[in-house]
Enzyme design. Structure first.
Site, mmCIF file in Angstrom:
data_model
loop_
_atom_site.group_PDB
_atom_site.id
_atom_site.type_symbol
_atom_site.label_atom_id
_atom_site.label_comp_id
_atom_site.label_asym_id
_atom_site.label_seq_id
_atom_site.Cartn_x
_atom_site.Cartn_y
_atom_site.Cartn_z
ATOM 1 N N GLY A 257 0.666 -1.215 0.274
ATOM 2 C CA GLY A 257 0.208 0.069 0.519
ATOM 3 C C GLY A 257 0.821 1.112 -0.792
ATOM 4 O O GLY A 257 0.617 2.830 -0.459
ATOM 5 N N GLU A 295 4.201 -6.414 1.845
ATOM 6 C CA GLU A 295 3.683 -7.230 0.534
ATOM 7 C C GLU A 295 3.727 -6.024 -0.835
ATOM 8 O O GLU A 295 3.253 -5.394 -1.404
ATOM 9 C CB GLU A 295 2.651 -7.591 0.656
ATOM 10 C CG GLU A 295 2.124 -8.747 1.608
ATOM 11 C CD GLU A 295 0.464 -9.494 1.591
ATOM 12 O OE1 GLU A 295 -0.118 -8.331 1.222
ATOM 13 O OE2 GLU A 295 0.232 -9.888 2.029
ATOM 14 N N PRO A 296 4.853 -4.819 -0.501
ATOM 15 C CA PRO A 296 4.323 -3.349 -1.891
ATOM 16 C C PRO A 296 4.821 -4.103 -3.248
ATOM 17 O O PRO A 296 4.932 -5.260 -3.841
ATOM 18 C CB PRO A 296 6.202 -3.001 -1.765
ATOM 19 C CG PRO A 296 6.995 -4.466 -1.262
ATOM 20 C CD PRO A 296 6.083 -5.739 -0.625
ATOM 21 N N ARG A 298 3.340 -1.942 -6.257
ATOM 22 C CA ARG A 298 3.362 -0.236 -6.634
ATOM 23 C C ARG A 298 4.783 0.192 -6.588
ATOM 24 O O ARG A 298 5.121 1.106 -6.912
ATOM 25 C CB ARG A 298 2.123 0.726 -6.396
ATOM 26 C CG ARG A 298 1.778 1.680 -7.149
ATOM 27 C CD ARG A 298 1.228 2.597 -6.403
ATOM 28 N NE ARG A 298 -0.516 2.521 -5.903
ATOM 29 C CZ ARG A 298 -1.397 2.389 -6.546
ATOM 30 N NH1 ARG A 298 -1.701 2.672 -7.888
ATOM 31 N NH2 ARG A 298 -2.277 1.744 -6.286
ATOM 32 N N ARG A 334 -6.206 2.664 -15.629
ATOM 33 C CA ARG A 334 -6.078 4.090 -14.789
ATOM 34 C C ARG A 334 -6.580 5.451 -14.268
ATOM 35 O O ARG A 334 -7.416 5.805 -13.701
ATOM 36 C CB ARG A 334 -4.817 3.843 -13.642
ATOM 37 C CG ARG A 334 -4.064 2.711 -13.504
ATOM 38 C CD ARG A 334 -2.676 2.648 -12.719
ATOM 39 N NE ARG A 334 -3.274 3.269 -11.051
ATOM 40 C CZ ARG A 334 -3.023 3.916 -10.525
ATOM 41 N NH1 ARG A 334 -3.004 4.886 -11.556
ATOM 42 N NH2 ARG A 334 -3.273 4.071 -9.721
ATOM 43 N N CYS A 364 -14.132 3.941 -28.470
ATOM 44 C CA CYS A 364 -15.732 4.965 -28.474
ATOM 45 C C CYS A 364 -16.107 4.771 -27.423
ATOM 46 O O CYS A 364 -16.929 4.435 -26.706
ATOM 47 C CB CYS A 364 -16.523 4.050 -29.501
ATOM 48 S SG CYS A 364 -15.706 3.748 -30.316
ATOM 49 N N GLU A 365 -15.433 5.611 -25.941
ATOM 50 C CA GLU A 365 -15.764 6.473 -24.309
ATOM 51 C C GLU A 365 -15.333 7.583 -24.268
ATOM 52 O O GLU A 365 -14.294 7.350 -24.427
ATOM 53 C CB GLU A 365 -15.677 5.179 -23.308
ATOM 54 C CG GLU A 365 -15.588 3.823 -24.123
ATOM 55 C CD GLU A 365 -16.960 2.769 -22.817
ATOM 56 O OE1 GLU A 365 -16.821 3.695 -21.856
ATOM 57 O OE2 GLU A 365 -16.356 1.970 -22.554
HETATM 58 N N1 LLP Z 1 -1.701 -7.335 -0.411
HETATM 59 C C1 LLP Z 1 -2.809 -6.998 -0.954
HETATM 60 C C2 LLP Z 1 -3.240 -8.240 0.531
HETATM 61 C C3 LLP Z 1 -3.034 -5.947 -1.752
HETATM 62 O O1 LLP Z 1 -4.144 -6.443 -1.825
HETATM 63 C C4 LLP Z 1 -2.669 -5.386 -2.329
HETATM 64 C C5 LLP Z 1 -3.491 -4.772 -3.606
HETATM 65 C C6 LLP Z 1 -1.999 -5.486 -2.081
HETATM 66 C C7 LLP Z 1 -0.794 -6.041 -1.353
HETATM 67 C C8 LLP Z 1 -0.532 -3.956 -2.865
HETATM 68 O O2 LLP Z 1 -0.486 -2.586 -3.032
HETATM 69 P P1 LLP Z 1 0.393 -1.954 -3.296
HETATM 70 O O3 LLP Z 1 1.910 -1.835 -3.194
HETATM 71 O O4 LLP Z 1 0.256 -2.332 -4.726
HETATM 72 O O5 LLP Z 1 -0.119 -1.081 -3.030
HETATM 73 N N2 LLP Z 1 -5.253 -1.061 -9.556
HETATM 74 C C9 LLP Z 1 -5.123 -0.344 -8.034
HETATM 75 C C10 LLP Z 1 -4.571 -0.771 -7.282
HETATM 76 C C11 LLP Z 1 -4.857 -1.749 -6.799
HETATM 77 C C12 LLP Z 1 -4.683 -2.432 -5.220
HETATM 78 C C13 LLP Z 1 -5.335 -3.714 -5.106
HETATM 79 N N3 LLP Z 1 -4.952 -4.210 -3.080
HETATM 80 C C14 LLP Z 1 -4.493 1.257 -8.973
HETATM 81 O O6 LLP Z 1 -4.126 0.879 -10.019
HETATM 82 O O7 LLP Z 1 -4.507 2.489 -8.298
#
Ligand code: LLP
Length: 434
Positions: A257, A295-296, A298, A334, A364-365
């Site tokens: 996150g 759990e990174p 992004r 996104r 087409c949107e």
């Molecule tokens: N762990 C769990 C349980 C998760 O659900 C997620 C993301 C992560 C780790 C990784 O999170 P991150 O470090 O990448 O923020 N499609 C959306 C993001 C959806 C995230 C879903 N879960 C976007 O493009 O912003």
């Protein structure tokens, strides 16, 4: 400007093209490779990733958390390409998965990588659970009482013991887009902390479940690290209570996150940002003697990718300007889905004047846009643009909407160029249909 051979170029930067006159102005490169050369060779739209940028972000995490026992479990959903997973596995990462499909990817990269896999998600099927049990994953992050029971049944069926953490919902607000916030009780995720103790007791009575940890994940693109600190305080309290009851809590999974800076890109100091994150996560866990899992997704791959797209047409409607490009919302969702901001750069920066324009795709949107009323260099038809910071949730969210084949992906490592996914063909699209 010459590129000194000794300088380890990493990520995306403007450099002079070639070293022989006539110099053609500066051009956006990925590591040492000019983007126009990639566009010419592989066509557009094209996803381009920098291996060195990914490695350096993994290093930044390793250093920030270096003083505690920890494992980086890269969140596969952010970018699940096998080439990216292999790179991360070679850099000693584990993986956070949410489906049997993601597990299959990890195992293909290396069967032994399963040992560092955590399995999250609210809707695991029995088939997926058995697949993960047989693969020998590190931890199931269980999200409900029903799931806990099904996991015990599956483990008994395949004669294994499932390592379990309950994913608790800490009821912590995190300021982010509502679609990607997960830490409040009105979200479908996790188990209320108040119910967790009872479920841990229930789990401890089942010989096919082995209690191993507590997990939490409060959302994605979180910019205020105090939210992480609050969640970890809740988790730390729970760990103490569980230990008093005699449960062996070895792991705390802090989830992912951490936000990236979509506005400033690599101008921001990522190493410092990860240290700030570590300073929020670690103090509540002090003295608990745990193995921390992170759990990174992004934060590791987001800024390491761009989408190259070509301007097909320039168009004006009553003075409003549009650049119609060959990438569309099916390639990068996104902006459409989250109103997400992505910087857009002209691949050739040769002192063009600026103009205010929308950048839109051919779908087409009206929602098919990458930028609205954006001040951009005045590029012409046929010119290339780079949409920045699309390494996470870019290709992963791509679809075939409007029967558009998905782009190719290339991974650059200094001078080397590797196609890690070829461009889809129309035959690929039609293969499964009758
Ligand atoms: N762990 C769990 C349980 C998760 O659900 C997620 C993301 C992560 C780790 C990784 O999170 P991150 O470090 O990448 O923020 N499609 C959306 C993001 C959806 C995230 C879903 N879960 C976007 O493009 O912003």
């Amino acid at each position: 400007m010459r590129v000194p051979a000794s300088r380890p170029e990493s990520g995306f930067s403007y450099l002079a093209l070639g070293q022989k006159p006539p110099l053609t102005g500066s051009v956006l490169h990925c590591d040492r490779v000019p983007l126009p050369r990639l566009a010419e060779r592989f066509g557009t739209p094209l996803y381009v990733y920098s291996a060195s940028a990914i490695r350096s972000r993994v290093q930044d995490f390793e250093q920030a958390f270096g003083r505690v026992l920890h494992t980086l479990c890269y969140s596969v959903k952010a970018n699940s390409n096998l080439g990216i997973l292999r790179l991360l596995q070679r850099n000693r990462c584990g993986f956070d998965i949410v489906s049997g499909g993601e597990l299959e990817r990890v195992v293909r990269v290396s069967p032994s990588a399963a040992k560092k896999v955590v399995f999250s998600g609210v809707g695991k099927t029995s088939q997926e659970m058995e697949q993960a049990l047989k693969a020998g994953i590190l931890l199931f992050n269980v999200e409900s009482e029903s799931e806990l029971r099904l996991l015990a049944t599956c483990a008994a069926r395949v004669n294994k013991t499932a390592p379990v953490a309950l994913r608790v919902n800490p009821d912590v607000p995190a300021e982010t887009h509502p679609y990607i916030a997960t830490g409040l009780h009105q979200h479908k995720f996790g188990i209320p902390v108040a119910e967790a103790l009872r479920l841990y007791r229930e789990a401890s009575r089942n010989k096919h479940l082995r209690i191993a940890g507590v997990s939490v994940h409060i959302g994605s693109q979180i910019k205020d690290v105090r939210a992480f600190a609050r969640a970890m305080e809740t988790v730390a309290d729970l760990v103490r209570k569980l230990r008093i009851e005699g449960h062996a809590i070895h792991y705390v999974d802090a989830g992912g996150g951490l936000a990236i800076d979509y506005e400033r890109g690599s101008a921001s100091d990522f190493a410092q940002w990860v240290r700030t994150y570590a300073q929020a996560v670690l103090p509540p866990l002090r003295d608990l003697d745990l193995h921390l899992l992170l759990e990174p997704g992004r934060a590791i791959v987001g800024p390491a990718g761009v989408l190259i797209t070509k301007v097909l047409y320039r168009k004006q409607n009553n003075g409003k300007k549009f650049l119609i490009v060959d990438a569309a919302m099916n390639d990068l969702l996104r902006p459409t889905l989250y109103s997400a901001y992505h910087r857009i750069a002209a691949v050739r920066a040769d002192g063009k004047s600026k103009e205010k324009t929308d950048v839109v795709g051919p779908i087409c949107e009206s929602g098919d846009f990458f930028a609205r009323d954006r001040e951009l260099p005045a590029v012409g038809e046929g010119d290339l643009l780079a949409i920045m910071d699309v390494g996470a949730y870019g290709m992963g969210l791509a679809s075939n909407y409007n029967s558009r084949p998905r782009p190719a992906e290339v991974l650059i490592d200094k001078k080397s160029v590797r196609v890690i996914r070829r461009r889809e063909t129309l035959a690929d699209l039609l293969r499964t249909e009758r």
